[in-house]
Design a protein around this motif. Structure first.
Motif, PDB file in Angstrom:
ATOM      1  N   CYS A   1       0.401  -0.835   0.014  1.00 38.73           N
ATOM      2  CA  CYS A   1      -0.041   0.442   0.205  1.00 38.73           C
ATOM      3  C   CYS A   1       0.654   1.425  -0.359  1.00 38.73           C
ATOM      4  CB  CYS A   1      -0.741  -0.018   1.045  1.00 38.73           C
ATOM      5  SG  CYS A   1      -2.555  -1.061   1.280  1.00 38.73           S
ATOM      6  N   VAL A   2       1.867   1.313   0.745  1.00 36.60           N
ATOM      7  CA  VAL A   2       3.238   2.547   0.856  1.00 36.60           C
ATOM      8  C   VAL A   2       3.628   2.325  -0.585  1.00 36.60           C
ATOM      9  CG1 VAL A   2       5.018   3.849   2.338  1.00 36.60           C
ATOM     10  CG2 VAL A   2       3.241   2.244   3.022  1.00 36.60           C
ATOM     11  N   GLN A   3       4.038   1.586  -0.940  1.00 39.46           N
ATOM     12  CA  GLN A   3       4.777   1.727  -2.314  1.00 39.46           C
ATOM     13  C   GLN A   3       3.407   2.179  -3.314  1.00 39.46           C
ATOM     14  OE1 GLN A   3       6.585  -2.270  -1.965  1.00 39.46           O
ATOM     15  NE2 GLN A   3       8.291  -1.023  -2.163  1.00 39.46           N
ATOM     16  N   MET A   4       2.444   1.710  -3.412  1.00 39.29           N
ATOM     17  CA  MET A   4       1.359   2.237  -4.125  1.00 39.29           C
ATOM     18  C   MET A   4       1.489   3.850  -4.178  1.00 39.29           C
ATOM     19  SD  MET A   4      -1.769  -0.473  -3.993  1.00 39.29           S
ATOM     20  CE  MET A   4      -3.058   0.815  -4.569  1.00 39.29           C
ATOM     21  N   CYS A   5       1.451   4.372  -3.042  1.00 35.63           N
ATOM     22  CA  CYS A   5       1.727   5.946  -3.029  1.00 35.63           C
ATOM     23  C   CYS A   5       2.354   6.612  -3.452  1.00 35.63           C
ATOM     24  CB  CYS A   5       1.093   6.696  -1.536  1.00 35.63           C
ATOM     25  SG  CYS A   5       0.336   5.950  -0.719  1.00 35.63           S
ATOM     26  N   TYR A   6       3.691   5.670  -3.649  1.00 38.49           N
ATOM     27  CA  TYR A   6       5.073   6.092  -4.735  1.00 38.49           C
ATOM     28  C   TYR A   6       4.671   6.465  -6.017  1.00 38.49           C
ATOM     29  CZ  TYR A   6       8.117   4.316  -0.650  1.00 38.49           C
ATOM     30  OH  TYR A   6       8.233   3.837   0.533  1.00 38.49           O
ATOM     31  N   TYR A   7       3.956   5.268  -6.080  1.00 33.86           N
ATOM     32  CA  TYR A   7       2.976   5.406  -7.966  1.00 33.86           C
ATOM     33  C   TYR A   7       2.558   7.177  -8.067  1.00 33.86           C
ATOM     34  CZ  TYR A   7       5.698   1.694  -8.266  1.00 33.86           C
ATOM     35  OH  TYR A   7       7.324   0.575  -8.208  1.00 33.86           O
ATOM     36  N   PHE A   8       1.280   7.039  -6.965  1.00 34.11           N
ATOM     37  CA  PHE A   8       0.458   7.952  -7.542  1.00 34.11           C
ATOM     38  C   PHE A   8       1.119   9.178  -7.233  1.00 34.11           C
ATOM     39  CE2 PHE A   8      -2.689   4.673  -7.184  1.00 34.11           C
ATOM     40  CZ  PHE A   8      -3.755   5.703  -7.280  1.00 34.11           C
TER      41      PHE A   8
ATOM     42  N   SER B   1      13.633  -4.835  -9.125  1.00 35.22           N
ATOM     43  CA  SER B   1      13.233  -5.644  -8.816  1.00 35.22           C
ATOM     44  C   SER B   1      13.765  -6.720  -8.720  1.00 35.22           C
ATOM     45  CB  SER B   1      12.272  -5.993  -9.236  1.00 35.22           C
ATOM     46  OG  SER B   1      10.851  -4.826  -9.442  1.00 35.22           O
ATOM     47  N   GLY B   2      13.792  -7.140  -8.088  1.00 32.47           N
ATOM     48  CA  GLY B   2      14.311  -8.550  -6.779  1.00 32.47           C
ATOM     49  C   GLY B   2      13.385  -9.607  -7.032  1.00 32.47           C
ATOM     50  N   ALA B   3      12.354 -10.008  -6.342  1.00 30.64           N
ATOM     51  CA  ALA B   3      10.910 -10.407  -6.130  1.00 30.64           C
ATOM     52  C   ALA B   3       9.969  -9.789  -6.468  1.00 30.64           C
ATOM     53  CB  ALA B   3      10.630 -11.137  -4.589  1.00 30.64           C
ATOM     54  N   PHE B   4      10.001  -8.515  -6.536  1.00 28.18           N
ATOM     55  CA  PHE B   4       9.243  -8.378  -8.007  1.00 28.18           C
ATOM     56  C   PHE B   4       8.334  -7.416  -6.988  1.00 28.18           C
ATOM     57  CE2 PHE B   4      11.588  -9.215 -11.501  1.00 28.18           C
ATOM     58  CZ  PHE B   4      11.032  -9.067 -11.841  1.00 28.18           C
ATOM     59  N   GLY B   5       8.162  -6.763  -5.519  1.00 28.43           N
ATOM     60  CA  GLY B   5       7.062  -6.276  -4.392  1.00 28.43           C
ATOM     61  C   GLY B   5       6.859  -5.345  -4.578  1.00 28.43           C
ATOM     62  N   ASN B   6       7.711  -4.485  -5.132  1.00 29.57           N
ATOM     63  CA  ASN B   6       7.548  -2.800  -5.610  1.00 29.57           C
ATOM     64  C   ASN B   6       6.679  -3.047  -7.443  1.00 29.57           C
ATOM     65  OD1 ASN B   6       7.615  -0.526  -5.919  1.00 29.57           O
ATOM     66  ND2 ASN B   6      10.471  -0.543  -5.700  1.00 29.57           N
ATOM     67  N   THR B   7       7.028  -3.673  -8.026  1.00 27.38           N
ATOM     68  CA  THR B   7       6.338  -3.863  -8.939  1.00 27.38           C
ATOM     69  C   THR B   7       4.656  -4.090  -9.371  1.00 27.38           C
ATOM     70  OG1 THR B   7       8.092  -4.306 -10.260  1.00 27.38           O
ATOM     71  CG2 THR B   7       5.920  -5.233 -11.663  1.00 27.38           C
ATOM     72  N   CYS B   8       4.673  -4.984  -7.701  1.00 31.90           N
ATOM     73  CA  CYS B   8       3.719  -5.412  -7.592  1.00 31.90           C
ATOM     74  C   CYS B   8       2.647  -4.095  -7.198  1.00 31.90           C
ATOM     75  CB  CYS B   8       3.449  -6.494  -6.260  1.00 31.90           C
ATOM     76  SG  CYS B   8       1.712  -7.206  -5.861  1.00 31.90           S
ATOM     77  N   ALA B   9       2.825  -3.647  -6.446  1.00 25.81           N
ATOM     78  CA  ALA B   9       2.522  -2.083  -5.959  1.00 25.81           C
ATOM     79  C   ALA B   9       1.988  -1.458  -6.885  1.00 25.81           C
ATOM     80  CB  ALA B   9       3.803  -1.180  -5.102  1.00 25.81           C
ATOM     81  N   ALA B  10       2.998  -1.312  -7.734  1.00 28.75           N
ATOM     82  CA  ALA B  10       2.871  -1.085  -9.560  1.00 28.75           C
ATOM     83  C   ALA B  10       1.549  -1.145 -10.451  1.00 28.75           C
ATOM     84  CB  ALA B  10       4.204  -0.054 -10.640  1.00 28.75           C
TER      85      ALA B  10
END
Length: 196
Positions: free
Chosen positions: A120-127, A147-156
């Protein structure tokens, strides 16, 4: 943000009960976001101790240094290099969380990819980034994401799903490329010569 939120909740609970409330945080990382999770606890909490697992032979030398150099400097950090992969580590953490009485007794919680708040926090980064680039909200953008395990990509991906006008999401990877290997080669095993 998660470290600050946790500290705030622990302080509220301490005031409510009259006893100092502490948390034990379990964190498992493939190497890319673990150092950030550990730093979040170190920099933002006084009442939490983080225990972080990382796969010794499957992280870069830089990632290992980022994790292991924090422990000697801070009493609330314990870092463990394992001889397993990230999935094995996750299964070990999951087994701990399945023991409800143990989790309750030791006030255990999770952080990093395991925790939905991180996404959720990383989603805010994209907004935030989008509004910096497109204040009129009149076009779509492309994000290139380390990305490594792609958690940040998941947020996007979630940000796009809830309406952020993202045209393309382009994950990039370093040596920690198990997701890339799986998606492109169908191979979910680590090479024997992985650690450099």
């Amino acid at each position: 943000i998660l470290g600050r939120m946790m500290e705030h909740c622990l302080e509220l609970e301490s005031k409510k009960t009259g006893k100092v409330r502490r948390a034990n945080i379990l964190c498992e990382t493939s190497g890319d976001t673990g150092p950030a999770a550990v730093s979040s606890v170190v920099l933002n909490t006084k009442h939490a101790h983080i225990f972080c697992l990382f796969p010794q032979k499957q992280v870069t030398a830089m990632q290992a240094r980022q994790l292991t150099t924090m422990m000697p400097k801070h009493k609330n950090v314990s870092i463990y290099a394992t001889d397993r992969n990230s999935d094995d580590q996750w299964m070990a953490v999951k087994r701990i969380f399945n023991d409800r009485s143990f989790v309750t007794e030791y006030n255990i919680c999770a952080m990093n990819s395991i925790h939905w708040i991180r996404i959720c926090v990383q989603m805010c980064y994209y907004f935030y980034s989008y509004f910096q680039v497109c204040p009129k909200i009149d076009q779509s953008v492309t994000f290139v994401i380390p990305s490594g395990a792609f958690g940040n990509t998941c947020a996007a991906i979630f940000a796009r799903k809830i309406g952020l006008p993202i045209h393309s999401i382009v994950p990039s990877t370093n040596e920690n490329d198990i997701v890339y290997q799986t998606l492109t080669l169908g191979n979910f095993s680590w090479p024997n010569n992985y650690h450099k």
